[in-house]
Design an enzyme around this catalytic site. Structure first.
Site, PDB file in Angstrom:
ATOM      1  N   ASP A 107       0.844  -1.187   0.000  1.00  0.00           N
ATOM      2  CA  ASP A 107       0.000   0.000   0.000  1.00  0.00           C
ATOM      3  C   ASP A 107       0.893   1.257   0.000  1.00  0.00           C
ATOM      4  O   ASP A 107       1.876   1.326  -0.732  1.00  0.00           O
ATOM      5  CB  ASP A 107      -0.960  -0.046   1.199  1.00  0.00           C
ATOM      6  CG  ASP A 107      -2.114   0.930   1.099  1.00  0.00           C
ATOM      7  OD1 ASP A 107      -3.138   0.577   0.497  1.00  0.00           O
ATOM      8  OD2 ASP A 107      -1.992   2.059   1.620  1.00  0.00           O
ATOM      9  N   GLU A 131       0.907  -5.443  -3.461  1.00  0.00           N
ATOM     10  CA  GLU A 131      -0.228  -4.521  -3.522  1.00  0.00           C
ATOM     11  C   GLU A 131       0.233  -3.075  -3.262  1.00  0.00           C
ATOM     12  O   GLU A 131      -0.266  -2.400  -2.361  1.00  0.00           O
ATOM     13  CB  GLU A 131      -1.297  -4.931  -2.516  1.00  0.00           C
ATOM     14  CG  GLU A 131      -2.277  -5.959  -3.024  1.00  0.00           C
ATOM     15  CD  GLU A 131      -3.166  -5.400  -4.140  1.00  0.00           C
ATOM     16  OE1 GLU A 131      -3.951  -4.487  -3.887  1.00  0.00           O
ATOM     17  OE2 GLU A 131      -3.057  -5.894  -5.277  1.00  0.00           O
ATOM     18  N   HIS A 274      -6.210  -7.238  -0.752  1.00  0.00           N
ATOM     19  CA  HIS A 274      -5.271  -6.124  -0.584  1.00  0.00           C
ATOM     20  C   HIS A 274      -4.389  -6.273   0.651  1.00  0.00           C
ATOM     21  O   HIS A 274      -3.194  -6.019   0.596  1.00  0.00           O
ATOM     22  CB  HIS A 274      -6.030  -4.805  -0.531  1.00  0.00           C
ATOM     23  CG  HIS A 274      -5.166  -3.603  -0.403  1.00  0.00           C
ATOM     24  ND1 HIS A 274      -4.218  -3.269  -1.352  1.00  0.00           N
ATOM     25  CD2 HIS A 274      -5.079  -2.651   0.571  1.00  0.00           C
ATOM     26  CE1 HIS A 274      -3.585  -2.160  -0.983  1.00  0.00           C
ATOM     27  NE2 HIS A 274      -4.085  -1.776   0.180  1.00  0.00           N
TER      28      HIS A 274
END
Length: 300
Positions: A107, A131, A274
């Site tokens: 992220d 991710e 995610h």
């Protein structure tokens, strides 16, 4: 108030508060040797990496910080823009004098980790991406429900009501990003730092700063600063993990990484949306071990 149980990371793990600038960053630490730094993103904390720590015991000095304003880190009176997070994380790296660093990035952790690597190339050993927030994201590749939530969050007034007043980002968006429901006791750890609207004010900054279809331009520019290093750092082994169904790693972004990032290997990370540390910790840990072996073979 301490919200993250160090014992969840392993019997030898410890909580540490490091003074940085006008506040402090909290991190979980375990082991000795070359540092492996695990960076989280929105709206979580170091707690994401607890399973991975257990699987990597003895592989190095494992460090998972909480970004400023998240987890058990401080809450200074700042704007919580991307540059603010960068400043505090930079100060944490400096305070600990971390070198020969393997970065494990997910992220927004990827945005900040790559930024740090690009500005401190001599201190980077290897990089793993999972991710990642690394490029502008095309909305056409995102779930329709998420695009709708983004439009709501970016609408002045409506966004504040959803994220800050009603706590919708933590109670609706976060739990919805899993293949299997997150255990109630684990969700409670992620919710614990943000019990009131006053404590949630800054949570809106990360979703509003997520670069989608070129907006906001400031985020696109922030990420672009690391591109040259990604393209030219052939001496640094890198791994990209892909997931089914995945989320932020769109086909366009994956193709860009494959074509542009130097010394990159792409491997399947398993079944996850995610928050892959929760859903596929073993495959993430295995990928770290493989990456460390590549670095050692390359004499790093």
């Amino acid at each position: 108030m301490t919200t993250i149980p160090a014992a969840a990371f392993g019997p030898e793990a410890k909580s540490v508060d490091v003074p940085v600038l006008d506040s402090y960053l909290h991190h979980i630490e375990q082991g000795t040797g070359s540092p492996i730094v695990f960076l989280h993103g929105s709206p979580t904390s170091s707690y994401l990496y607890r399973h991975v720590f257990k699987l990597l015991e003895g592989r190095g000095r494992l460090l998972a910080p909480d970004l400023i304003g998240f987890g058990d880190s401080g809450r200074p009176d700042i704007a919580y823009e991307l540059a603010d997070h960068e400043r505090y994380l930079d100060a944490w790296f400096e305070a600990l004098d971390l070198r020969d660093v393997t970065l494990v990035l997910q992220d927004y952790g990827a945005a900040f980790g790559i930024s740090w690597a690009a500005r401190h190339p001599e201190r980077v050993r290897a990089v793993l991406l999972a991710e990642p927030v690394i490029r502008d994201i095309e909305s056409s590749a995102l779930p329709e429900a998420f695009v709708g939530a983004q439009k709501l969050i970016r609408t002045p007034g409506d966004g504040e009501k959803f994220v800050v007043e009603d706590n919708g980002f933590l109670t609706q968006v976060l739990p919805g990003a899993f293949l299997q429901p997150l255990a109630a006791e684990d969700l409670a750890v992620y919710l614990a730092p943000f019990p009131t609207p006053e404590s949630r004010g800054h949570l809106i900054r990360f979703p509003r700063n997520l670069p989608i279809d070129g907006v906001p331009a400031s985020s696109v520019q922030f990420l672009a600063r690391g591109e040259e290093w990604l393209k030219t750092s052939a001496d640094v082994p890198k791994t990209l993990l892909t997931y089914e169904p995945g989320f932020l790693l769109t086909p366009t972004i994956e193709a860009w990484i494959r074509e542009n990032v130097a010394n990159i290997e792409v491997h399947a990370g398993g079944a996850a949306v995610h928050f892959v540390q929760e859903e596929e910790p073993q495959k993430l840990a295995d990928a770290v071990v493989e990456l460390l072996a590549r670095a050692q073979e390359a004499g790093r």
